[in-house]
Design an enzyme around this catalytic site. Structure first.
Site, short mmCIF file in Angstrom:
data_model
loop_
_atom_site.label_atom_id
_atom_site.label_comp_id
_atom_site.label_asym_id
_atom_site.label_seq_id
_atom_site.Cartn_x
_atom_site.Cartn_y
_atom_site.Cartn_z
N ASN A 62 18.72 11.35 -24.41
CA ASN A 62 19.45 10.36 -23.63
C ASN A 62 19.64 9.12 -24.49
O ASN A 62 18.67 8.49 -24.91
CB ASN A 62 18.67 10.03 -22.35
CG ASN A 62 19.40 9.07 -21.45
OD1 ASN A 62 19.81 7.98 -21.87
ND2 ASN A 62 19.57 9.44 -20.19
N CYS A 112 36.83 4.87 -23.21
CA CYS A 112 37.98 5.75 -22.97
C CYS A 112 38.40 5.74 -21.51
O CYS A 112 39.11 6.65 -21.06
CB CYS A 112 37.67 7.17 -23.43
SG CYS A 112 36.27 7.93 -22.57
#
Length: 407
Positions: free
Chosen positions: A292, A351
Site C-alpha cells: 500500500n 487522471c
C-alpha cells in the site's frame, strides 16, 4: 446502417439545453428534454430543436440515460449514412497520423466525444484494436463502424488481426447495456487465439493483457509524460509509486537510473511489471514490491530517494468525492515532498476530470507549504495528443502532470 440516411424523429429541448448546445457541449440531459410529440426509439438518431423549433443538431437518444441525447453534428445538411461515419473515422485516423507520427503503432484511435463518436474508445496495440462502447447509439451501429475502421486501416497498409471489446464496465448498465468482453467477429477475420500482445513504447517493451488489464489493457495517455520523466532519471535513485505494470519505472531504468523501487498494491500488476522488466533486460535495475503506497510513504526514512514518481489511479470519479480525493492526493504528495532531499525531483499527476487543474495545483501548494519546501516547476503536461482535448467539452481534459525540483 446502409448508405441511405434515416429520417429522424424531432425532439425539443429547454432554453437551458439550448444554451449548452450553443456553447458547444454535445450532451442534452434528461431534465432538458421537453415532452415528446413523437415516440423515440432508444439508440436511434434524433433531430434536436429548440422550444421555438430552431434546428440545433442531431444525436443519439436514450430514455434510460441521464444524458438523454449525445449530439454528433450541428450541421443541418449532414446525412447520417454510412459515408458520413466513414468520413468521421477517416478524420480521426488522419489526425493521429499527423500528431503521432512514428508512434501510430500504439495509440488511441478514437477518443469518444473528442472525435465525435460519443462513448466510444478504440486503442491500438500493434495489430490488435481494443474497444469500449458506452453509448447505446454507438452500440447499435458498431458492426458498421468496426468494419469501416478495419477497411480504413487496411487500405492505409496497417495490419489488424483482431478487435477485442472491453465492455465489462458497470457504466454500461446506465445506458441499458450488458457487460461483457470478447473478440468482435468481423467477416473473414478469425479471432486470435491469445488475449495478450507485446508493444513497444519509447523503446520499452511491454506485455499487454487486453482481456484482464485495467481499462483497455495499457494506459497510452502517459506516453510522452513517461519520456519526460525519464529524462530526469539518469544517476538517480527512483521510487515509482502506483507503478501498475511498471511503465514509469522501466522508462527511468532504461534512461540510466542507478536504482528503481516500484510499488503497487495489486499483485497481478506487479507480476506483469516484473515480466516487463525481464522483457527489457532490466530485472537487475528495478525492485518491485506489492504494498500500500500510503503506508509505504509513511514508513520510509527521509532522503531514501532522489526522485519520486506519483501516478495514482483516479481518486475521484464524481463531484461528490472530490474532498476525500483531495485529502488522498495531499497525503501522498506531502509525504513525498518530505522524503525527498533539497534538490530532489518529484513527478506527480492526477487522471481524474473532477480533480481540476485549479484544485490540483491548490493541493500541491498546500502540501509544499506543510512540507516547508518550495516547488521549482520543470514542466506542466497533459495527456498525449492522441487523447485530444476539446475546449468546449471539459470531460476530455482530465490528465494533469507536473515535474518539480524540491528546493
Amino acid at each position: 446502417m446502409e448508405n441511405t440516411a434515416p429520417k429522424l424523429v424531432k425532439i425539443q429541448i429547454s432554453q437551458k439545453g439550448e444554451t449548452g448546445l450553443r456553447a458547444g457541449h454535445p450532451w442534452v440531459y434528461d431534465t432538458e428534454v421537453l415532452p415528446l410529440v413523437q415516440p423515440c426509439t432508444d439508440g436511434s438518431l434524433v433531430e434536436v430543436r429548440s422550444a421555438k423549433g430552431r434546428y440545433l443538431g442531431a444525436g443519439f437518444y436514450n430514455s434510460r440515460s441521464k444524458i438523454r441525447v449525445r449530439v454528433i453534428s450541428t450541421n443541418a445538411n449532414d446525412r447520417f449514412d454510412r459515408g458520413f461515419f466513414r468520413r468521421r473515422l477517416s478524420h480521426a485516423w488522419e489526425y493521429r497520423k499527423t500528431v503521432m507520427g512514428k508512434d501510430l503503432d500504439c495509440c488511441r484511435l478514437i477518443f469518444g466525444e473528442a472525435d465525435f463518436f460519443p462513448g466510444l474508445t478504440v486503442d491500438r496495440f500493434g495489430d490488435i484494436l481494443v474497444t469500449q462502447t458506452l453509448c447505446l447509439g454507438i452500440e447499435r451501429i458498431k458492426p458498421m463502424l468496426f468494419e469501416e475502421l478495419y477497411r480504413l486501416l487496411a487500405k492505409d497498409g496497417q495490419t489488424i488481426r483482431g478487435i477485442y471489446e472491453r465492455n465489462d464496465v458497470a457504466i454500461r448498465r446506465l445506458e441499458g447495456l450488458e457487460e461483457y468482453k470478447g473478440f468482435f467477429s468481423l467477416p473473414g477475420l478469425p479471432p486470435p487465439e491469445r488475449t495478450d500482445t507485446q508493444i513497444t513504447e519509447n523503446g520499452v517493451r511491454y506485455r499487454v493483457d487486453f482481456e484482464n488489464g485495467q481499462k483497455t489493457g495499457f494506459f497510452l495517455d502517459q506516453k510522452y509524460n513517461r519520456r519526460a520523466a525519464a529524462a530526469l532519471a539518469p544517476g538517480k535513485r527512483v521510487l515509482d509509486c502506483f507503478t501498475h505494470t511498471g511503465s514509469f519505472a522501466l522508462n527511468a531504468a532504461k534512461a540510466g537510473a542507478t536504482y528503481v523501487h516500484a510499488v503497487d498494491i495489486s499483485q497481478d500488476a506487479v507480476d506483469l511489471a516484473r515480466q516487463n522488466a525481464a522483457l527489457n533486460g532490466l530485472s537487475d535495475r528495478v525492485r518491485f514490491e506489492t504494498a500500500n503506497v500510503f503506508d509505504l510513504l509513511s514508513a520510509l526514512p527521509n532522503h531514501s530517494y532522489d526522485y519520486i514518481i506519483l501516478d495514482p489511479p483516479a481518486f475521484t470519479k464524481s463531484r461528490h468525492t472530490v474532498d476525500a480525493a483531495l485529502r488522498g492526493y495531499k497525503q501522498i504528495n506531502l509525504r513525498a515532498m518530505r522524503l525527498l532531499p533539497r534538490g530532489g525531483y518529484l513527478a506527480t499527476c492526477s487522471c481524474s476530470h473532477f480533480m481540476t487543474e485549479e484544485l490540483f495545483c491548490q493541493m500541491l501548494r498546500c502540501a509544499a507549504f506543510d512540507a516547508k519546501v518550495s516547488l521549482r516547476q520543470i514542466e506542466a503536461r497533459q495527456q498525449a495528443a492522441d487523447h485530444p482535448i476539446l475546449w468546449n467539452v471539459p470531460q476530455t481534459n482530465y490528465l494533469k502532470f507536473y515535474l518539480f525540483q524540491i528546493v
